[in-house]
Design a protein around this motif. Structure first.
Motif, short mmCIF file in Angstrom:
data_model
loop_
_atom_site.label_atom_id
_atom_site.label_comp_id
_atom_site.label_asym_id
_atom_site.label_seq_id
_atom_site.Cartn_x
_atom_site.Cartn_y
_atom_site.Cartn_z
N UNK A 1 0.84 -1.21 0.00
CA UNK A 1 0.00 0.00 0.00
C UNK A 1 0.87 1.25 0.00
N UNK A 2 1.92 1.24 0.82
CA UNK A 2 2.84 2.37 0.83
C UNK A 2 3.52 2.51 -0.54
N UNK A 3 3.94 1.34 -1.07
CA UNK A 3 4.69 1.38 -2.32
C UNK A 3 3.84 1.89 -3.46
N UNK A 4 2.60 1.41 -3.52
CA UNK A 4 1.73 1.87 -4.60
C UNK A 4 1.50 3.37 -4.49
N UNK A 5 1.28 3.85 -3.27
CA UNK A 5 1.05 5.28 -3.09
C UNK A 5 2.29 6.09 -3.47
N UNK A 6 3.46 5.62 -3.03
CA UNK A 6 4.69 6.33 -3.37
C UNK A 6 4.94 6.31 -4.86
N UNK A 7 4.69 5.15 -5.48
CA UNK A 7 4.93 5.04 -6.91
C UNK A 7 4.06 6.01 -7.70
N UNK A 8 2.90 6.36 -7.13
CA UNK A 8 2.02 7.31 -7.81
C UNK A 8 2.45 8.75 -7.56
N UNK A 9 3.44 8.94 -6.68
CA UNK A 9 3.94 10.29 -6.42
C UNK A 9 3.32 10.94 -5.19
N UNK A 10 2.52 10.19 -4.42
CA UNK A 10 1.95 10.77 -3.20
C UNK A 10 3.07 10.96 -2.17
N UNK A 11 3.01 12.05 -1.42
CA UNK A 11 4.04 12.30 -0.41
C UNK A 11 3.76 11.45 0.82
N UNK A 12 4.70 11.49 1.77
CA UNK A 12 4.55 10.72 3.00
C UNK A 12 3.24 11.05 3.71
N UNK A 13 2.97 12.34 3.87
CA UNK A 13 1.76 12.72 4.61
C UNK A 13 0.49 12.42 3.84
N UNK A 14 0.54 12.60 2.51
CA UNK A 14 -0.63 12.24 1.70
C UNK A 14 -0.89 10.74 1.80
N UNK A 15 0.18 9.95 1.74
CA UNK A 15 0.02 8.50 1.85
C UNK A 15 -0.64 8.13 3.17
#
Lengths: 392, 277
Positions: free
Chosen positions: A285-299
């Motif tokens: 879940x973290x990886x997918x969010x990061x891969x989409x460019x979401x920041x730490x706080x957005x994730x």
């Protein structure tokens, strides 16, 4: 791809081994298990000798306990009356049951403590606003639950303070917290613990999982220290030590000190509950969010917390139940919570009878039970919903 | 479009690769700038003491499709994950679309916006609907208005042929459908490069084809693709070049036809003999 060739006609030798279905299997309803009341009784209550004995023992136990309880609480109870005379045993009524008249007479005191009678509508309004906010948040299909959260965590605390404490500028006279008491205080302490502990708990849980050593160390120290100390100790420390840390002129209110103690205590527990939820989140879940460019706080805000908190709702509610009952401890630092008002009321000479204390404690138990059982049922409902597949 | 009812995929533009140098990308007609989509030089990565990537050099041209294969544990996935910084690396340089990958968080975020990634286990967000999965990043990262993001998302959901599932939650879909949603979700960010990390390995056999078809259609549109997969038919059909990795190193790089017909390295021969029965 090759077309399947399984449908080819079998040769005579392999006819016994090969098989081709010619018609679909008919839908058949499942066989009826044992049916009827008698079958159920036999299967559940008397399946074998030891279980039958157990059933009999328990039934006897219930026969021994329940009827006297009903006699005391309902049959022999006194429902009306204006003083102790009504609840005393007399020649016509040799056994006196619960003295509900006493609860009825002192009900306002048990609810509001010494809060001025003229201002009690403010407490009622506070209760109504709290109930509204709670329902908004707990009902998962409610519209705009994000607004509900803002209302509950931002609007409600401020308006509650203005309502209960008073605010001269808008014509609400200040009511000293020493006059607050009864169920109101119990709810205030529990609500503050509940409202404050979740956000602080989330921050602490994130801190404990942080990659920054200083943040992690501080969070861990705080959590472990508070969890390693009984609540009553935290309360004494808050009420005795807090004044040492702030200017003398600023001397914090007695109730405020207790609230700080309860909030710190419940935050530490909440942090561990939330951390468990965070740990249950798959790394993907973290990886997918990061891969989409979401920041730490957005994730965290959009992906991780909504899911982590949903899975931990049963545990969060469990902490809230514990917290709700723990609020009774504030009475050791001189706060008139619900249990303390019962203590005071039962010592009232106007109502001094052999059954007054028992009645008071039964009433207290009922009130706590209703509140906690409601929370428990809610948690069970959520749990069921989560486990029956329809995981949102 | 060209996606429906297609009996056999039309031929792909033949790459006009230079002879000899394995690592040079094919130069495609109509490309003015010579900047590579991805350029990896001297990349090394260690997991503790374990040298997981050793001396990786690879240049991916724009519009190029590269399939990376190799035994498990050979560092294929790790290589992909270094490109969008899901993994850190200790030595070497990766330049994505002209931007060098550094530790600077902003630079990393900028590169992630350009690079779409599809995972083996889909990693859809189970608490959001299919449509919300697709619109989340465009709205939050690119600041796209919600209405526009939804139109955009529906366009891509139509391209992966599941617009009718937009209102459902991921767990209500089959594996193949979920993976197609994951592809649409990545496409919604309009990436310049798409990376696929074993996209069909977690799927039931019957669902592999629908995902591969989607990827073929994407290739036809000229998307730059880096695909880690064991689907050799797909590799033959779509790849401009095949990269074979073992023990954290690139062993052999070649165009599909010579790669399968006459592998040069002993390890490649062994690997191909194992998987092409």
């Amino acid at each position: 791809m090759d077309a399947p060739t399984a449908a080819a006609a079998p040769t005579t030798e392999s006819a016994a081994l090969a098989y081709v279905r010619t018609a679909p299997a008919a839908a058949v309803s499942p066989p009826l298990a044992t049916a009827g009341v008698l079958a159920w009784l036999r299967e559940r209550l008397f399946p074998n000798l030891s279980s039958s004995l157990m059933t009999i023992v328990i039934v006897l136990l219930l026969i021994w306990i329940v009827p006297p309880l009903i006699d005391f609480l309902i049959v022999n109870a006194t429902w009306t009356g204006s003083d102790r005379e009504a609840c005393l045993a007399t020649a016509e009524r040799p056994v006196a049951g619960a003295c509900w008249a006493f609860i009825g007479d002192r009900f306002a005191y048990l609810m509001y403590g010494s809060y001025p009678i003229a201002g009690r509508w403010r407490v009622d309004l506070f209760f109504a606003m709290l109930a509204f906010g709670t329902a908004w948040l707990l009902w998962l299909e409610a519209p705009r639950r994000d607004l509900g959260a803002v209302y509950f965590f931002a609007v409600l605390p401020v308006t509650s303070f203005v309502l209960l404490h008073g605010f001269e500028a808008i014509g609400l006279p200040v009511v000293d917290t020493a006059l607050w008491g009864g169920f109101t205080v119990t709810i205030v302490v529990a609500a503050v613990g509940i409202v404050v502990s979740l956000p602080i708990g989330i921050v602490l849980a994130l801190g404990r999982r942080s990659e920054l050593p200083a943040v992690r160390l501080l969070s861990t120290l705080f959590i472990e220290f508070i969890r390693g100390v009984p609540l009553i100790t935290v309360l004494f420390m808050a009420s005795v030590m807090l004044p040492l840390f702030v200017p003398e002129s600023w001397s914090p209110d007695k109730l405020l000190r207790a609230l700080v103690g309860v909030a710190l205590f419940s935050s530490a527990y909440m942090a561990e509950v939330v951390r468990a939820g965070l740990q249950a989140m798959p790394k993907g879940q973290y990886e997918a969010a990061h891969a989409l460019g979401l920041s730490y706080w957005q994730t965290l805000r959009l992906i991780i917390l909504p899911q982590a908190l949903t899975v931990t709702i049963p545990n969060i509610v469990n902490s809230y139940i514990a917290l709700f009952k723990d609020t009774t401890l504030v009475f050791f630092v001189g706060i008139f919570d619900f249990l303390k008002t019962i203590e005071v009321a039962r010592a009232d000479p106007n109502w001094a009878t052999p059954v007054t204390s028992a009645t008071g404690y039964v009433f207290a138990a009922l009130v706590y039970f209703v509140c906690c059982y409601a929370m428990s049922r809610y948690a069970t409902g959520i749990e069921k919903r989560l486990s029956t597949g329809e995981r949102r | 479009m060209s996606m429906s009812g297609r009996p056999a995929p039309p031929p792909y533009p033949p790459p006009q690769a230079g002879e000899g140098k394995l690592i040079s990308p094919p130069v495609r007609a109509g490309q003015g700038k010579e900047e590579a989509a991805v350029e990896i030089t001297g990349l090394h990565k260690w997991f503790g003491e374990f040298h997981v990537l050793a001396d990786i050099n690879l240049k991916v041209g724009r519009g190029e499709r590269i399939v990376i294969c190799g035994p498990s544990g050979s560092g294929k996935s790790t290589l992909l994950r270094c490109i969008n910084r899901l993994e850190d690396f200790q030595r070497g340089e990766i330049v994505v679309d002209g931007m060098a990958l550094t530790r600077d968080v902003r630079r990393v975020d900028a590169i992630r916006r350009e690079v779409g990634m599809v995972f083996q286990h889909f990693n859809l967000f189970p608490h959001l609907t299919v449509l919300e999965n697709c619109t989340l990043a465009p709205i939050q990262v690119k600041g796209m208005p919600k209405r526009k993001a939804e139109e955009h998302a529906m366009h891509f959901l139509e391209r992966v042929k599941i617009p009718e599932q937009a209102g459902k939650y991921p767990n209500q879909l089959s594996g193949g459908q979920q993976q197609r949603v994951a592809i649409a979700r990545a496409l919604c960010m309009s990436p310049k490069l798409m990376m696929f990390d074993e996209p069909t390995s977690a799927l039931d056999p019957e669902m592999v084809k629908e995902v591969l078809d989607t990827m073929v259609a994407l290739a036809l549109d000229g998307m730059t693709m880096l695909v880690v997969t064991h689907e050799m038919t797909f590799a033959r059909q779509v790849a401009n070049r095949i990269v074979f990795m073992d023990a954290g190193q690139i062993i052999e790089v070649n165009e599909p036809a010579p790669f399968f017909a006459s592998p040069q390295h002993e390890r490649t021969k062994l690997f191909l003999s194992q998987i092409l029965h």
